[in-house]
Design a protein around this motif. Sequence first.
Motif, PDB file in Angstrom:
ATOM      1  N   GLU A 197     -15.793  -3.474 -11.336  1.00 61.11           N
ATOM      2  CA  GLU A 197     -17.035  -4.057 -10.841  1.00 61.11           C
ATOM      3  C   GLU A 197     -16.880  -5.571 -10.750  1.00 61.11           C
ATOM      4  N   PRO A 198     -17.123  -6.180  -9.588  1.00 62.23           N
ATOM      5  CA  PRO A 198     -16.969  -7.631  -9.449  1.00 62.23           C
ATOM      6  C   PRO A 198     -17.843  -8.380 -10.445  1.00 62.23           C
ATOM      7  N   GLY A 199     -17.303  -9.412 -11.066  1.00 65.62           N
ATOM      8  CA  GLY A 199     -18.040 -10.232 -12.019  1.00 65.62           C
ATOM      9  C   GLY A 199     -18.097  -9.655 -13.413  1.00 65.62           C
ATOM     10  N   SER A 200     -17.564  -8.481 -13.617  1.00 66.11           N
ATOM     11  CA  SER A 200     -17.615  -7.863 -14.943  1.00 66.11           C
ATOM     12  C   SER A 200     -16.538  -8.459 -15.841  1.00 66.11           C
ATOM     13  N   GLU A 201     -16.729  -8.212 -17.152  1.00 62.66           N
ATOM     14  CA  GLU A 201     -15.748  -8.695 -18.124  1.00 62.66           C
ATOM     15  C   GLU A 201     -14.393  -8.043 -17.879  1.00 62.66           C
ATOM     16  N   LEU A 202     -14.385  -6.760 -17.490  1.00 62.79           N
ATOM     17  CA  LEU A 202     -13.140  -6.054 -17.200  1.00 62.79           C
ATOM     18  C   LEU A 202     -12.408  -6.715 -16.037  1.00 62.79           C
ATOM     19  N   THR A 203     -13.151  -7.129 -15.014  1.00 64.34           N
ATOM     20  CA  THR A 203     -12.533  -7.800 -13.869  1.00 64.34           C
ATOM     21  C   THR A 203     -11.876  -9.108 -14.305  1.00 64.34           C
ATOM     22  N   ASP A 204     -12.568  -9.831 -15.218  1.00 64.63           N
ATOM     23  CA  ASP A 204     -11.983 -11.074 -15.724  1.00 64.63           C
ATOM     24  C   ASP A 204     -10.671 -10.803 -16.458  1.00 64.63           C
ATOM     25  N   PHE A 205     -10.691  -9.755 -17.288  1.00 68.57           N
ATOM     26  CA  PHE A 205      -9.468  -9.410 -18.021  1.00 68.57           C
ATOM     27  C   PHE A 205      -8.327  -9.079 -17.053  1.00 68.57           C
ATOM     28  N   LEU A 206      -8.673  -8.255 -16.035  1.00 66.63           N
ATOM     29  CA  LEU A 206      -7.648  -7.854 -15.070  1.00 66.63           C
ATOM     30  C   LEU A 206      -7.132  -9.056 -14.273  1.00 66.63           C
ATOM     31  N   ASN A 207      -8.019  -9.980 -13.915  1.00 67.11           N
ATOM     32  CA  ASN A 207      -7.589 -11.176 -13.179  1.00 67.11           C
ATOM     33  C   ASN A 207      -6.666 -12.048 -14.022  1.00 67.11           C
ATOM     34  N   GLU A 208      -6.994 -12.184 -15.336  1.00 72.16           N
ATOM     35  CA  GLU A 208      -6.120 -12.942 -16.226  1.00 72.16           C
ATOM     36  C   GLU A 208      -4.739 -12.308 -16.302  1.00 72.16           C
TER      37      GLU A 208
END
Length: 681
Positions: free
Chosen positions: A340-351
């Motif tokens: 989901e865009p903007g989710s904490e999981l997305t942040d983790f995956l982007n890092e």
Amino acid sequence: MSTKPTYEQLEQEVSRLQEEVVKKTQAEKALRRSEKALKESERMLNETQTLAKIGGWEYHVDKKRTTWTDEVYRIYGVHREAYDPKNLNLNFSFYSPEDRNCLIRAFRNAVLNGEPYDLELGFISAKGEHIWVRTIGNPVTENGKVKKVVGNLMDITERKRANEMLLAERLKLERYFEHIPLMAYNFSLNGRIVDCNAEAVKALEYDSKEDLMGKSAISTLYTQGSQAKAKRIFKRWRRGERIKNEELKLLTRKGKVIDVLLNVDTVFDQSGNPIHTLATHLDVTEHKRARKEKERLQAELQRVQKSEAIATLAGGIAHDYNNLISVIMGNLSLSIEQAEPGSELTDFLNEANMASLKVRDLTHELMALSRQGIPVMEVRPLEEFLHNASDSIFKESGISLKMSIQKDLWSVPYDRLTIGTVFRNVMTNAAEAMPDGGTVTVKAENLRFEEMNQHLRLTLNPVNYVHISIQDQGDGIPREHLNKIFDPYFSTKPVEGQNGMGLGLAMAHAIVEKHGGHIAMDASPGEGTTVNIYLPAELKEDVEKSLEDTPLATRSSIQRILVMDDEEMLRKLAQHMLHRLGYQVTTVKDGVEAIDAVKRQKREGEPFDMAILDLTIKGGMGGEQTVRELLKLDPNIKTIVSSGYADDPVLSHYKEYGFMGRMAKPYEIQNLKETIENLAN
């Protein structure tokens, strides 16, 4: 009337007579002894004259009589019994006309005027031998009148010939001394220049040898750095030691320094005492320069050999590592699309994806050490690339950046990924050299080949270059480390420190060389470090449009795609990505399976529109051979070559091998999408 002698008188007379007889007998014996002694003296005199080759003669003026000793007869080559020396004209006839006239004048002056003479003359003996003699005449006078002339005749033929030989040798030595292709000198015992040849005068840049005569050899000829050694050498040759190939430095009159080899031979007298020396200087300046260049090239060869050793290891590891990071990055890109865009999981995956991108860059840096491939180059301007590369390094470093880029800078064929590694590593080193802050100056300028210094022209190919210099304000590098700075096994950094083992510059050197360029470093302790990079330039821009600038086509022309890869994880990843993009996918592990799949699809009337072929297949048919067979089966199939070796020559010149596109591993779903759509166009 006479008286008869008495008995006593008779007895006395008899005694007197006996005494006279005895005296006479003794006198006769003494005379015989004297005659014997005289004969012995004459014999010894004759032998002495014979050994010394000196004869004696007398001329009695009144009697006009000439007397010779035996040695004079021998010198003239005549016998006493057969030759009468009284005939002066006959005596003089043995001499050559010139010497004869000289002797007659001298003899006449001795007889008439009482003048002595001492002459060296030549004549032909009665035996036909050419003889040189020294004849001496001394007048003997009585009452002011010459009574006789006494003299000596000395055979000096051997001495004369020896002198002639010595003279010839001396002339020969003088000619040799003057024309020897070396700087030659005669030194006195106190170290002064007695003589020198024209070669020495010319090499030392003097006007004439008189400018050097009498001067101290040590203080006049040698540099200050060589004078102490020269003094030690001069002490050795004074002891009679022969000096051979001693290295010294000469200083010419105009300040030029010449490297020479000194050789010295000492000349001794008959008592073994040194008289003077013959010294020579051999100019070895060019030889030493060539030797240093050879040593530099040998060091460069050793460095290259070391680099090749680590390149072999790095290339193999990086290829396998690249396949693994391809799986990680591919799955991360798929996961990011589903999150989901903007989710904490997305942040983790982007890092995680950002970290993967850095790992990918590191993998390509290791692969850049491999010598087997060439960069995938495009002709592009450097200005924007330099700004971007510099800004990314110093954005959070606290170090200021000064840029100076020449207007109308030439374009350069370069691989954006690997050249980016070069600038990133050099910039990182510059930042690490200034832990307390400072300024890094980046300059870029056009540099024509003919404008370069001689050393660079020997190093580079005869083309024009763009010169990039990166200068820091750090502590610099010791001179003895400069030749090792690009060695992958050498580092000035601590082994356990945070800065690693210094592979960055080794990678930079390998990448720049693959681009046909040159990288060098100029540094002195306390004066900072400057890295100079020379890249071949294109005077006429011929810049290919990047994939980002190419208009995207619709996907309708591509439906069925064949993927060949020997790694099962990569096959599955490619299948997931392509399914997500809406394509039909078939995967195979090698060229044999790929050919069978293409034949099968053609028989079924649903041929593949595209094939993505891995270049390297372990133990099987790879992409280069497979593409030739597929095009024979289906000339309309679109082919893409894929490889973990980003600098493989097939990727660099993919069209020459039958491919229509290229894709370097690792790739994300967006890279895959853009490559396929651009090829469809």
